[in-house]
Design a protein around this motif. Structure first.
Motif, PDB file in Angstrom:
ATOM      1  N   GLY A 473       0.819  -1.196   0.000  1.00  0.00           N
ATOM      2  CA  GLY A 473       0.000   0.000   0.000  1.00  0.00           C
ATOM      3  C   GLY A 473       0.853   1.245   0.000  1.00  0.00           C
ATOM      4  O   GLY A 473       2.085   1.166  -0.068  1.00  0.00           O
ATOM      5  N   ALA A 555       5.421   2.149   8.491  1.00  0.00           N
ATOM      6  CA  ALA A 555       4.915   1.671   7.204  1.00  0.00           C
ATOM      7  C   ALA A 555       5.718   0.480   6.691  1.00  0.00           C
ATOM      8  O   ALA A 555       5.159  -0.447   6.090  1.00  0.00           O
ATOM      9  N   TYR A 560       4.429  -1.032   3.415  1.00  0.00           N
ATOM     10  CA  TYR A 560       3.800   0.136   2.818  1.00  0.00           C
ATOM     11  C   TYR A 560       4.892   1.103   2.337  1.00  0.00           C
ATOM     12  O   TYR A 560       5.947   1.206   2.954  1.00  0.00           O
TER      13      TYR A 560
END
Length: 608
Positions: A473, A555, A560
Motif C-alpha cells: 500500500g 509503514a 507500505y
C-alpha cells in the motif's frame, strides 16, 4: 534569452550525421594541433639563455650545441610518435600506449599528467601571448592577467563553435606567424652575411668560460626542451582527422617537426649571433626583431603574430584535452559527462572545464609565464618517457618485421626524455614540486571515481541486486503551508493515486496559528487527516523529517511505501523566484537523502 545568446555565441546545433563534416584536413590540423609546439619557439630559446646568463653572457655560445641536443630529441620524438600514430590509430597517445604496454598504473600517470599539462598549455600559451603584447605596449603590463583571462574566454567560446570553425579562424594567425619568423630569420641571416652585424656582439664558439659545468649545461638543455611541449598532441587527436586519419596525422606530425626544427634553430642562432640577453619584461623574439628591423611595421607585425600564436596555441589543449578525457571517461576514471558531445558535436564539457581550470591557474600564478613553464614542461616529459618506454616493450614483445630500428628510436627518446625529467626535478625543484602532489592526488581521484562507477554498476545489475519487496500500500504525506490553490491541486493529485492514507502536515511556529489552522482545515478538507507539528525553534525541516521517519518505520513493517508530495507554485517569470522563500526546494533537497521515501513535486503554474 539564454538560448538566443547561446545560439549567437556558439551557433546552431548540428545533427549527429554532420560529424564527418567536422573532421580536419592536414592544413587545418597543422594550424590547431601544431600551434602549441610552434609557439614554444617564442619562449624555448629564451629559457636556455636564462640559465646560461647565470654564468655570464660569454656562455651564450653554448646555446648552439644545446640547440643541437634539443633537435636530436625532437627527431626522436617525431619518429616515435609517428610510430604511435600507426600503432594506435584511434588516438589516446601516451595514456593508451602506457596503459597497454606498461600497465594501468603508468597509464593513469601518463593520462593524469597530460590532463594537467593541457590545462597548463592553455595557461602558459595565453600568459606568454599577454607578455608579447605588453612587450610591444609596456603601458599594458599591469593588465597581463585581465588580458590572459579575456583570451581564454574567447578561445573557449571559439572551440564550442566546433573543430572546423575554430580551425578555419586559427589557420591564418598560425601561418602568418610562421611567415613572420621565416622573414625575421632570413633577414637576420642576410644581415650577418652582408657584414652588417658586429662580430663583437657575441662570444666565438669554443671560447672557454669560467664557471660552466655539465650540470648547468644539462639544466639549460632541460629548459630549452620546453620548446618540445605539444609534440604529442597530434597522436592524441587522430580521431579529428579526415580519412585516412593515421596517414594524414603522420604527415601533419612530420610537417610540424620540420617547421619547429627550422624556427627553433633560427631563433637560437640569431639570439646568439646578435648577442641577445634575456630581460624581465621584453621577450627574446622582441629584442631580435627590434635589432633587425627597429620599431617599425615589421617589428609590430612579428610581435602581433607572435602574440596571436602564443594565445591561440592554447587551442592545442582544447583539441587534445577533450579527446584524452573521452578515453579516460570510457575507462570510468573521470566523469562520464566528458563523453557527451555538445550542440556543435564537440566534447563541450571538456572544453568548458579546461577553460575554467586554466583561468584559475592564471589567477593563481598571476599570469607569470616563467613560473608556469617548468611545471608545464615536466608535466609533458613524464608522459614522453612513459610512452617511449611503452613502445620499447611493445617492440620487444611483438618483434614485428623491422622492429629493431623502431626499438632504437624509442630507446633514444625514452632515455633523453628521462634525463630531461630528472634534470627538471634536480634544477627546478622549487618550481616543479607540485607534480609530486598532483599526480598522486589525481591517481587517488581516478581510483575513487572508478570505484564509484563499479559500485553503481554492481548495485544496478539485475542479477546481483537485492530482490524487490512487494508494496502492499501507499502512505502519502503532503506538507502544507496554508489553504491555497496549490495545496488543493496537490491533494487532488494525491487522491487520484488511490492511496490508503493521506496525511497533510502543517508546521506552525505559534500555538495560536496551530489552533486557527486546524479549525479552518476541518471545514475545508474534513476527509483528509491533518497533523500539526509545533516548531518553537522556527524550523520546518527538522520536525517534518522526524515525522516522516516515524511514519516510514511503521509503514515498512507492513510493506507500505511512503510518498511525500511537495506542493510548489511556479511563477510566470523566472526572476519572480527570487521574491519567494523556495521552501519546497529545500524540503525536496533534504528528503532526497532519505532511504525508502519517494519524493514527488506537484507544480502549480501561476498565470500572472
Amino acid at each position: 534569452m539564454y538560448s538566443s545568446l547561446k545560439k549567437f555565441l556558439i551557433g546552431r546545433p548540428l545533427k549527429s550525421t554532420e560529424l564527418g563534416e567536422q573532421k580536419l584536413n592536414k592544413k587545418k590540423a597543422l594550424a590547431i594541433l601544431s600551434s602549441d609546439a610552434l609557439s614554444s619557439v617564442a619562449y624555448g630559446p629564451e629559457q636556455i639563455l636564462i640559465v646560461l646568463i647565470t654564468v655570464s653572457a660569454a656562455a651564450f655560445w653554448y646555446s648552439m650545441p644545446i640547440a643541437i641536443g634539443v633537435l636530436v630529441l625532437l627527431i626522436a620524438l617525431i619518429l616515435s610518435y609517428r610510430q604511435i600514430i600507426f600503432a594506435y590509430p584511434h588516438g589516446g597517445g601516451a595514456y593508451v600506449v602506457s596503459k597497454e604496454n606498461l600497465g594501468l598504473f603508468p597509464g593513469l600517470i601518463a593520462g593524469g599528467s597530460l590532463l594537467v599539462d593541457y590545462i597548463l598549455t592553455v595557461a602558459v600559451s595565453v600568459s606568454a601571448g599577454s607578455d608579447a603584447i605588453t612587450s610591444a605596449f609596456p603601458s599594458l603590463h599591469s593588465y597581463n592577467v585581465i588580458i590572459a583571462v579575456f583570451f581564454v574566454i574567447f578561445i573557449t567560446t571559439l572551440n564550442l563553435r566546433g573543430v572546423t570553425e575554430s580551425a578555419s579562424i586559427l589557420a591564418y594567425p598560425v601561418y602568418l606567424f610562421v611567415l613572420a619568423l621565416f622573414l625575421l630569420i632570413a633577414v637576420g641571416i642576410f644581415n650577418i652575411f652582408m657584414g652588417n652585424v658586429p662580430p663583437e656582439l657575441h662570444t666565438p664558439i669554443g671560447t672557454p668560460v669560467a664557471g660552466i659545468s655539465l650540470f648547468l649545461l644539462l639544466r639549460a638543455f632541460a629548459s630549452g626542451s620546453s620548446a618540445l611541449t605539444g609534440v604529442e598532441a597530434i597522436s592524441n587527436a587522430i580521431p579529428n582527422f579526415k580519412s585516412p586519419a593515421p596517414n594524414n596525422a603522420a604527415k601533419t606530425l612530420v610537417a610540424m617537426g620540420t617547421l619547429l626544427a627550422l624556427l627553433f634553430t633560427g631563433i637560437v642562432f640569431l639570439a646568439y649571433y646578435y648577442g641577445i640577453s634575456p630581460q624581465e619584461n621584453v621577450t627574446v623574439v622582441s629584442e631580435i626583431s627590434e635589432q633587425i628591423f627597429g620599431r617599425n611595421f615589421m617589428y609590430y607585425f612579428i610581435q602581433g603574430t607572435t602574440a596571436l600564436i602564443l594565445i591561440l596555441a592554447a587551442n592545442t589543449g582544447y583539441s587534445a584535452f577533450p579527446l584524452l578525457a573521452v578515453n579516460l571517461a570510457k575507462d570510468k576514471y573521470i566523469p562520464r559527462m566528458f563523453t557527451v558531445r555538445g550542440d556543435r558535436l564537440g566534447y563541450s564539457n571538456g572544453i568548458i572545464i579546461l577553460g575554467l581550470l586554466s583561468i584559475l591557474l592564471i589567477l593563481a600564478f598571476k599570469g607569470q609565464t616563467e613560473h608556469l613553464i617548468p611545471l608545464y614542461a615536466v608535466g609533458v616529459f613524464i608522459p614522453f618517457t612513459l610512452s617511449q618506454t611503452g613502445m620499447m616493450l611493445k617492440w620487444i614483445r611483438q618483434k614485428p618485421k623491422g622492429w629493431l630500428p623502431k626499438f632504437l628510436i624509442n630507446s633514444t627518446g625514452a632515455l633523453i626524455s628521462f634525463i630531461v625529467t630528472v634534470m627538471f626535478f634536480l634544477t627546478k625543484f622549487l618550481q616543479v614540486w607540485p607534480v609530486l602532489i598532483f599526480i598522486p592526488l589525481i591517481l587517488w581521484l581516478f581510483f575513487r571515481i572508478r570505484k564509484h562507477y563499479d559500485a553503481v554498476a554492481d548495485q544496478l545489475r539485475i542479477t546481483t541486486c537485492e530482490p524487490s519487496i512487494p508494496i502492499e500500500g501507499n502512505v502519502i504525506i503532503v506538507p502544507v503551508a496554508g489553504i491555497t490553490h496549490v495545496v488543493d491541486y496537490s491533494l487532488n493529485y494525491a487522491k487520484s493515486l488511490s492511496a490508503q492514507h493521506i496525511i497533510a502536515v502543517y508546521v506552525p511556529f505559534e500555538r495560536e496559528d496551530e489552533a486557527i489552522f486546524e479549525a479552518k482545515w476541518k471545514k475545508w478538507q474534513p476527509g483528509v487527516r491533518l497533523v500539526t507539528l509545533h516548531s518553537p525553534y522556527r524550523s520546518i525541516l527538522q520536525p517534518l523529517t522526524k515525522f516522516i521517519d516515524t511514519v516510514q518505520r511503521k509503514a515498512s513493517e507492513s510493506n507500505y511505501q511512503v510518498t511525500v508530495i511537495i506542493p510548489q507554485f511556479i511563477p510566470k517569470k523566472g526572476w519572480h523566484n527570487i521574491l519567494h522563500n523556495q521552501t519546497s526546494l529545500f524540503i525536496r533537497a533534504h528528503l532526497l537523502r532519505r532511504r525508502d521515501v519517494i519524493i514527488t513535486t506537484v507544480p502549480y503554474h501561476l498565470k500572472k
